[in-house]
Design a protein around this motif. Structure first.
Motif, PDB file in Angstrom:
ATOM      1  N   VAL A  45      58.098 -13.078  46.147  1.00 39.69           N
ATOM      2  CA  VAL A  45      57.915 -14.470  46.565  1.00 39.69           C
ATOM      3  C   VAL A  45      56.780 -15.092  45.754  1.00 39.69           C
ATOM      4  O   VAL A  45      55.743 -14.460  45.521  1.00 39.69           O
ATOM      5  N   ASN A  61      53.373 -12.698  46.835  1.00 43.81           N
ATOM      6  CA  ASN A  61      53.182 -11.737  47.929  1.00 43.81           C
ATOM      7  C   ASN A  61      52.629 -10.421  47.402  1.00 43.81           C
ATOM      8  O   ASN A  61      52.986  -9.965  46.314  1.00 43.81           O
ATOM      9  N   GLU A  63      51.965  -6.534  48.669  1.00 47.12           N
ATOM     10  CA  GLU A  63      52.298  -5.576  49.728  1.00 47.12           C
ATOM     11  C   GLU A  63      51.369  -4.369  49.701  1.00 47.12           C
ATOM     12  O   GLU A  63      50.561  -4.198  48.775  1.00 47.12           O
ATOM     13  N   CYS A  72      51.681 -12.587  52.502  1.00 44.73           N
ATOM     14  CA  CYS A  72      52.729 -13.443  51.940  1.00 44.73           C
ATOM     15  C   CYS A  72      52.191 -14.264  50.770  1.00 44.73           C
ATOM     16  O   CYS A  72      50.978 -14.509  50.662  1.00 44.73           O
ATOM     17  N   ALA A  73      53.125 -14.749  49.951  1.00 45.40           N
ATOM     18  CA  ALA A  73      52.772 -15.584  48.790  1.00 45.40           C
ATOM     19  C   ALA A  73      52.048 -16.860  49.209  1.00 45.40           C
ATOM     20  O   ALA A  73      51.069 -17.269  48.582  1.00 45.40           O
ATOM     21  N   GLU A  74      52.543 -17.494  50.267  1.00 48.01           N
ATOM     22  CA  GLU A  74      51.973 -18.779  50.696  1.00 48.01           C
ATOM     23  C   GLU A  74      50.506 -18.632  51.075  1.00 48.01           C
ATOM     24  O   GLU A  74      49.650 -19.400  50.661  1.00 48.01           O
ATOM     25  N   VAL A 109      62.214 -19.852  53.316  1.00 46.09           N
ATOM     26  CA  VAL A 109      61.403 -20.621  54.279  1.00 46.09           C
ATOM     27  C   VAL A 109      60.178 -19.800  54.684  1.00 46.09           C
ATOM     28  O   VAL A 109      60.247 -18.584  54.757  1.00 46.09           O
TER      29      VAL A 109
HETATM   30  N1  THU Z   1      57.193 -13.036  52.310  1.00 46.39           N
HETATM   31  C1  THU Z   1      56.484 -14.044  51.727  1.00 46.39           C
HETATM   32  O1  THU Z   1      55.675 -13.814  50.807  1.00 46.39           O
HETATM   33  N2  THU Z   1      56.691 -15.301  52.171  1.00 46.39           N
HETATM   34  C2  THU Z   1      57.608 -15.662  53.098  1.00 46.39           C
HETATM   35  O2  THU Z   1      57.730 -16.834  53.411  1.00 46.39           O
HETATM   36  C3  THU Z   1      58.451 -14.650  53.730  1.00 46.39           C
HETATM   37  C4  THU Z   1      58.125 -13.239  53.403  1.00 46.39           C
HETATM   38  C5  THU Z   1      57.011 -11.673  51.815  1.00 46.39           C
HETATM   39  C6  THU Z   1      56.307 -10.734  52.716  1.00 46.39           C
HETATM   40  C7  THU Z   1      56.807  -9.405  52.208  1.00 46.39           C
HETATM   41  O3  THU Z   1      56.021  -9.019  51.095  1.00 46.39           O
HETATM   42  C8  THU Z   1      58.213  -9.713  51.708  1.00 46.39           C
HETATM   43  O4  THU Z   1      58.266 -11.114  51.538  1.00 46.39           O
HETATM   44  C9  THU Z   1      59.319  -9.260  52.643  1.00 46.39           C
HETATM   45  O5  THU Z   1      59.109  -9.751  53.930  1.00 46.39           O
END
Ligand code: THU
Length: 159
Positions: A45, A61, A63, A72-74, A109
């Motif tokens: 992401v 993102n 992990e 998460c990326a956001e 989303v």
């Molecule tokens: N993830 C994001 O980075 N942003 C989102 O809006 C949804 C999920 C990431 C978290 C995790 O590293 C991967 O996507 C799978 O859930």
């Protein structure tokens, strides 16, 4: 008991229908997926933020073997921006994601935690943040996180 209608309206369009600035931000989010560290989900992401003075900040993102320690990326992008530019409001955020087959057909989303953090940014700077959610079939254009996070909990909710 009466029913309260919380219906929302969001935009859906193709990339070339957007302004040059929006297209650029979406392309930045697409590019940011290359910086994803996602060896567990294999779901990359990317997020790109536009700040009030035109500065762009990217995130991807990240992990971890201990799952909850990832981000998460956001939120990676927002916290990076906040750490360096706390004086600049976020005006727009673009998000893109790819799995093993390529970029998602449906727009990606934001998860619930990211929605809450985007809400905090709207509350902090007292202005809405436009949200551009990329999918290969089209893009969702959302004018405020409040449209996809009804019944918000903010600082004032504690008064
Ligand atoms: N993830 C994001 O980075 N942003 C989102 O809006 C949804 C999920 C990431 C978290 C995790 O590293 C991967 O996507 C799978 O859930």
């Amino acid at each position: 008991m009466k029913t309260i209608d919380l219906s929302i309206k969001i935009g859906f369009c193709q990339l070339d229908e957007l302004s040059e600035q929006d297209q650029k931000l979406i392309n930045s989010a697409i590019a940011a997926t290359a910086n994803s560290y996602s060896p567990y989900s294999h779901f990359a992401v990317g997020a790109a933020l536009l700040l009030a003075d035109g500065t762009e900040v990217r995130g991807a993102n990240q992990e971890n073997a201990a799952f909850p320690s990832g981000l998460c990326a956001e939120r990676s992008a927002i916290f990076a921006a906040q750490s360096v530019h706390p004086d600049k409001a976020i005006t727009t955020i673009a998000i893109a994601a790819k799995n093993g087959y390529g970029f998602t057909q449906d727009p990606i989303v934001p998860c619930g935690s990211c929605r809450q953090v985007i809400l905090e940014m709207e509350d902090r700077y007292k202005q809405p943040i436009r949200i551009l959610l990329y999918g290969t079939d089209g893009i969702y254009v959302i004018n405020s996180i409040k449209d996809i996070l009804p019944l918000q909990f903010v600082a004032n909710s504690m008064k």
